[in-house]
Design a protein around this motif. Structure first.
Motif, PDB file in Angstrom:
ATOM      1  N   TRP A 243      -3.143  32.639  38.821  1.00  0.00           N
ATOM      2  CA  TRP A 243      -3.368  32.026  37.509  1.00  0.00           C
ATOM      3  C   TRP A 243      -3.713  30.559  37.714  1.00  0.00           C
ATOM      4  CZ3 TRP A 243       1.073  33.753  33.691  1.00  0.00           C
ATOM      5  CH2 TRP A 243       0.827  35.075  33.283  1.00  0.00           C
ATOM      6  N   ILE A 244      -4.773  30.111  37.050  1.00  0.00           N
ATOM      7  CA  ILE A 244      -5.170  28.711  37.103  1.00  0.00           C
ATOM      8  C   ILE A 244      -4.574  27.977  35.900  1.00  0.00           C
ATOM      9  CG2 ILE A 244      -7.109  27.118  37.222  1.00  0.00           C
ATOM     10  CD1 ILE A 244      -6.883  29.029  39.590  1.00  0.00           C
ATOM     11  N   ILE A 245      -3.942  26.851  36.152  1.00  0.00           N
ATOM     12  CA  ILE A 245      -3.349  26.063  35.073  1.00  0.00           C
ATOM     13  C   ILE A 245      -4.453  25.439  34.235  1.00  0.00           C
ATOM     14  CG2 ILE A 245      -1.998  23.999  34.549  1.00  0.00           C
ATOM     15  CD1 ILE A 245      -0.263  24.613  36.947  1.00  0.00           C
ATOM     16  N   LYS A 246      -4.397  25.666  32.944  1.00  0.00           N
ATOM     17  CA  LYS A 246      -5.369  25.079  32.031  1.00  0.00           C
ATOM     18  C   LYS A 246      -4.903  23.674  31.647  1.00  0.00           C
ATOM     19  CE  LYS A 246      -7.943  26.112  27.800  1.00  0.00           C
ATOM     20  NZ  LYS A 246      -8.181  27.110  26.733  1.00  0.00           N
ATOM     21  N   GLU A 247      -5.822  22.740  31.680  1.00  0.00           N
ATOM     22  CA  GLU A 247      -5.468  21.352  31.374  1.00  0.00           C
ATOM     23  C   GLU A 247      -5.493  21.128  29.861  1.00  0.00           C
ATOM     24  OE1 GLU A 247      -4.341  19.160  33.447  1.00  0.00           O
ATOM     25  OE2 GLU A 247      -4.621  20.448  35.203  1.00  0.00           O
ATOM     26  N   PHE A 248      -4.337  20.751  29.315  1.00  0.00           N
ATOM     27  CA  PHE A 248      -4.221  20.397  27.900  1.00  0.00           C
ATOM     28  C   PHE A 248      -3.972  18.900  27.799  1.00  0.00           C
ATOM     29  CE2 PHE A 248      -2.714  24.882  27.856  1.00  0.00           C
ATOM     30  CZ  PHE A 248      -3.671  25.408  26.990  1.00  0.00           C
ATOM     31  N   ASN A 249      -4.747  18.235  26.972  1.00  0.00           N
ATOM     32  CA  ASN A 249      -4.628  16.780  26.843  1.00  0.00           C
ATOM     33  C   ASN A 249      -3.698  16.339  25.715  1.00  0.00           C
ATOM     34  OD1 ASN A 249      -6.512  16.284  28.947  1.00  0.00           O
ATOM     35  ND2 ASN A 249      -8.191  16.701  27.520  1.00  0.00           N
ATOM     36  N   HIS A 250      -3.418  17.240  24.766  1.00  0.00           N
ATOM     37  CA  HIS A 250      -2.668  16.836  23.581  1.00  0.00           C
ATOM     38  C   HIS A 250      -1.438  17.706  23.310  1.00  0.00           C
ATOM     39  CE1 HIS A 250      -5.974  14.124  22.697  1.00  0.00           C
ATOM     40  NE2 HIS A 250      -6.808  15.133  22.864  1.00  0.00           N
ATOM     41  N   VAL A 251      -1.175  18.664  24.144  1.00  0.00           N
ATOM     42  CA  VAL A 251       0.033  19.486  23.994  1.00  0.00           C
ATOM     43  C   VAL A 251       1.249  18.632  24.349  1.00  0.00           C
ATOM     44  CG1 VAL A 251       1.291  21.465  24.945  1.00  0.00           C
ATOM     45  CG2 VAL A 251      -1.159  21.657  24.460  1.00  0.00           C
ATOM     46  N   PRO A 252       2.327  18.671  23.556  1.00  0.00           N
ATOM     47  CA  PRO A 252       3.526  17.881  23.860  1.00  0.00           C
ATOM     48  C   PRO A 252       4.024  18.124  25.284  1.00  0.00           C
ATOM     49  CG  PRO A 252       3.701  18.833  21.674  1.00  0.00           C
ATOM     50  CD  PRO A 252       2.464  19.414  22.292  1.00  0.00           C
ATOM     51  N   PHE A 253       4.559  17.064  25.875  1.00  0.00           N
ATOM     52  CA  PHE A 253       4.951  17.096  27.289  1.00  0.00           C
ATOM     53  C   PHE A 253       5.876  18.273  27.608  1.00  0.00           C
ATOM     54  CE2 PHE A 253       8.098  16.045  30.547  1.00  0.00           C
ATOM     55  CZ  PHE A 253       7.271  15.805  31.635  1.00  0.00           C
TER      56      PHE A 253
ATOM     57  N   TYR B  51       4.886  25.468  30.147  1.00  0.00           N
ATOM     58  CA  TYR B  51       3.668  26.252  30.426  1.00  0.00           C
ATOM     59  C   TYR B  51       3.356  26.246  31.917  1.00  0.00           C
ATOM     60  CZ  TYR B  51      -1.387  26.929  30.920  1.00  0.00           C
ATOM     61  OH  TYR B  51      -2.628  27.331  31.348  1.00  0.00           O
ATOM     62  N   ARG B  52       3.394  25.071  32.553  1.00  0.00           N
ATOM     63  CA  ARG B  52       3.077  24.967  33.972  1.00  0.00           C
ATOM     64  C   ARG B  52       4.112  25.697  34.833  1.00  0.00           C
ATOM     65  NH1 ARG B  52      -0.464  20.929  35.768  1.00  0.00           N
ATOM     66  NH2 ARG B  52      -1.661  19.994  34.083  1.00  0.00           N
ATOM     67  N   GLU B  53       5.389  25.600  34.468  1.00  0.00           N
ATOM     68  CA  GLU B  53       6.419  26.296  35.228  1.00  0.00           C
ATOM     69  C   GLU B  53       6.273  27.813  35.080  1.00  0.00           C
ATOM     70  OE1 GLU B  53      10.260  24.826  34.181  1.00  0.00           O
ATOM     71  OE2 GLU B  53       9.880  22.806  34.970  1.00  0.00           O
ATOM     72  N   THR B  54       5.827  28.257  33.911  1.00  0.00           N
ATOM     73  CA  THR B  54       5.595  29.686  33.690  1.00  0.00           C
ATOM     74  C   THR B  54       4.451  30.183  34.576  1.00  0.00           C
ATOM     75  OG1 THR B  54       6.350  29.482  31.399  1.00  0.00           O
ATOM     76  CG2 THR B  54       5.053  31.430  31.947  1.00  0.00           C
TER      77      THR B  54
ATOM     78  N   THR C 182      -5.348  26.024  19.731  1.00  0.00           N
ATOM     79  CA  THR C 182      -5.572  25.959  18.288  1.00  0.00           C
ATOM     80  C   THR C 182      -4.717  24.881  17.621  1.00  0.00           C
ATOM     81  OG1 THR C 182      -6.136  28.311  18.206  1.00  0.00           O
ATOM     82  CG2 THR C 182      -5.467  27.278  16.134  1.00  0.00           C
ATOM     83  N   LEU C 183      -3.451  24.789  18.036  1.00  0.00           N
ATOM     84  CA  LEU C 183      -2.525  23.859  17.372  1.00  0.00           C
ATOM     85  C   LEU C 183      -2.719  22.402  17.800  1.00  0.00           C
ATOM     86  CD1 LEU C 183       0.920  25.703  17.240  1.00  0.00           C
ATOM     87  CD2 LEU C 183      -0.678  25.279  15.389  1.00  0.00           C
ATOM     88  N   TYR C 184      -3.056  22.180  19.072  1.00  0.00           N
ATOM     89  CA  TYR C 184      -3.019  20.808  19.573  1.00  0.00           C
ATOM     90  C   TYR C 184      -4.372  20.262  20.038  1.00  0.00           C
ATOM     91  CZ  TYR C 184       1.995  21.643  19.494  1.00  0.00           C
ATOM     92  OH  TYR C 184       3.264  21.937  19.090  1.00  0.00           O
ATOM     93  N   GLU C 185      -5.229  21.090  20.584  1.00  0.00           N
ATOM     94  CA  GLU C 185      -6.480  20.589  21.142  1.00  0.00           C
ATOM     95  C   GLU C 185      -7.609  20.553  20.110  1.00  0.00           C
ATOM     96  OE1 GLU C 185      -6.466  19.324  24.273  1.00  0.00           O
ATOM     97  OE2 GLU C 185      -4.329  19.816  24.202  1.00  0.00           O
ATOM     98  N   ILE C 186      -7.760  21.639  19.345  1.00  0.00           N
ATOM     99  CA  ILE C 186      -8.861  21.718  18.387  1.00  0.00           C
ATOM    100  C   ILE C 186      -8.780  20.635  17.313  1.00  0.00           C
ATOM    101  CG2 ILE C 186      -9.868  23.147  16.544  1.00  0.00           C
ATOM    102  CD1 ILE C 186      -9.534  25.541  18.352  1.00  0.00           C
ATOM    103  N   PRO C 187      -7.586  20.330  16.737  1.00  0.00           N
ATOM    104  CA  PRO C 187      -7.530  19.239  15.753  1.00  0.00           C
ATOM    105  C   PRO C 187      -8.023  17.904  16.318  1.00  0.00           C
ATOM    106  CG  PRO C 187      -5.557  20.567  15.600  1.00  0.00           C
ATOM    107  CD  PRO C 187      -6.279  21.043  16.808  1.00  0.00           C
ATOM    108  N   GLU C 188      -7.687  17.611  17.571  1.00  0.00           N
ATOM    109  CA  GLU C 188      -8.138  16.365  18.185  1.00  0.00           C
ATOM    110  C   GLU C 188      -9.652  16.375  18.396  1.00  0.00           C
ATOM    111  OE1 GLU C 188      -6.475  13.632  18.828  1.00  0.00           O
ATOM    112  OE2 GLU C 188      -4.620  14.464  18.012  1.00  0.00           O
ATOM    113  N   LYS C 189     -10.187  17.523  18.762  1.00  0.00           N
ATOM    114  CA  LYS C 189     -11.636  17.632  18.953  1.00  0.00           C
ATOM    115  C   LYS C 189     -12.364  17.474  17.607  1.00  0.00           C
ATOM    116  CE  LYS C 189     -11.171  20.566  23.039  1.00  0.00           C
ATOM    117  NZ  LYS C 189     -11.337  21.909  23.611  1.00  0.00           N
ATOM    118  N   ARG C 190     -11.746  18.022  16.554  1.00  0.00           N
ATOM    119  CA  ARG C 190     -12.344  17.886  15.223  1.00  0.00           C
ATOM    120  C   ARG C 190     -12.394  16.417  14.807  1.00  0.00           C
ATOM    121  NH1 ARG C 190     -10.711  16.600  10.560  1.00  0.00           N
ATOM    122  NH2 ARG C 190      -8.520  16.611  11.183  1.00  0.00           N
ATOM    123  N   ILE C 191     -11.301  15.689  15.085  1.00  0.00           N
ATOM    124  CA  ILE C 191     -11.262  14.267  14.743  1.00  0.00           C
ATOM    125  C   ILE C 191     -12.343  13.496  15.491  1.00  0.00           C
ATOM    126  CG2 ILE C 191      -9.873  12.170  14.959  1.00  0.00           C
ATOM    127  CD1 ILE C 191      -7.397  13.912  14.437  1.00  0.00           C
ATOM    128  N   LYS C 192     -12.524  13.818  16.775  1.00  0.00           N
ATOM    129  CA  LYS C 192     -13.549  13.135  17.566  1.00  0.00           C
ATOM    130  C   LYS C 192     -14.941  13.427  17.032  1.00  0.00           C
ATOM    131  CE  LYS C 192     -11.000  12.820  21.926  1.00  0.00           C
ATOM    132  NZ  LYS C 192     -10.958  13.231  23.352  1.00  0.00           N
TER     133      LYS C 192
END
Length: 246
Positions: A101-111, A117-120, A222-232
């Motif tokens: 499994w490749i870890i997907k990079e999220f820029n806006h998901v809470p720490f 997610y990464r430990e999973t 959907t919850l954290y990345e798309i809203p930020e992309k919409r704002i940009k």
């Protein structure tokens, strides 16, 4: 008598057929730089018998995508076959195989969610499938906790906070419009899988865990990345609007 010595660049330009994380396939890799360590050590009980080992430490490059990685090839006198052929243990870093499994990079998901997610992902890649399932359930719990609202009911004209289990928390996310009804049903399926792993110690299938990973990544996107992309996009559109010449 014990000894150990280092030899440099003994395997430079050597080629290996190794699975590449970027190419998602086995590709030709070349050794850019290397250090070979070899040595022997006497057995404590028998001074006339020695344990021999050789380690190759190599920086390698994929000749397809040009990505850099590291290879360690280890062999020793205790892993030879009946014909005295030495077996080589190969370790590649970062770790890779076809099911990795490749870890997907999220820029806006809470720490905290990003860490779970990464430990999973790490649990799956180390074949700890029950812990991977538990991690998926913990992600749902964290997702609910960060998005939950206090539910209060009137009891004898006094407000009392309702104690919510995970089932109720997931339903509340849908009722408050934070996730869709379809997404809440998917999270319930992950909850069932996590409960089975934790309470009945049943190992989930890799196929089910792959589906769980897809669901989790889509909801986080959907919850954290798309809203930020919409704002940009909105800011970019406003910036590029034609200015009123008047």
């Amino acid at each position: 008598m014990n000894f150990k010595k280092l030899l440099f660049n003994q395997t430079n330009n050597k080629h290996y057929d190794i699975y590449c994380l970027s190419c998602i396939n086995k590709t030709d890799h070349i050794v850019l730089s290397s250090v070979m360590e070899e040595g022997k050590e006497a057995f404590k009980e028998h001074d006339n018998y020695y344990f021999y080992w050789v380690d190759h430490f190599e920086i390698i490059q994929c000749l397809g995508c040009k990505s850099i990685s590291f290879r360690n090839g280890h062999s020793n006198s205790e892993v030879a076959d009946n014909d005295d052929n030495i077996y080589i243990h190969e370790y590649i870093y970062p770790e890779r195989h076809a099911e990795l499994w490749i870890i997907k990079e999220f820029n806006h998901v809470p720490f905290v969610l990003n860490r779970i997610y990464r430990e999973t992902i790490d649990c799956y890649n180390k074949d700890c499938l029950i812990l991977c399932s538990a991690g998926a359930r913990a992600l749902i719990e964290g997702l609910c906790r960060l998005n939950e609202k206090e539910v209060e009911i009137e009891t004898n004209k006094k407000k009392k906070t309702v104690k919510k289990n995970l089932q109720l928390k997931i339903d509340e996310l849908a009722n408050n419009g934070i996730i869709t009804k379809e997404s809440s049903m998917a999270l319930h399926e992950l909850r069932f899988m996590g409960n089975t792993s934790l309470h009945e110690l049943e190992t989930p299938s890799k196929e089910d865990l792959c589906l769980a990973k897809d669901i989790i990544e889509n909801i986080l996107e959907t919850l954290y990345e798309i809203p930020e992309k919409r704002i940009k996009l909105n800011l970019s559109r406003d910036k590029n609007k034609p200015k009123n010449l008047n």
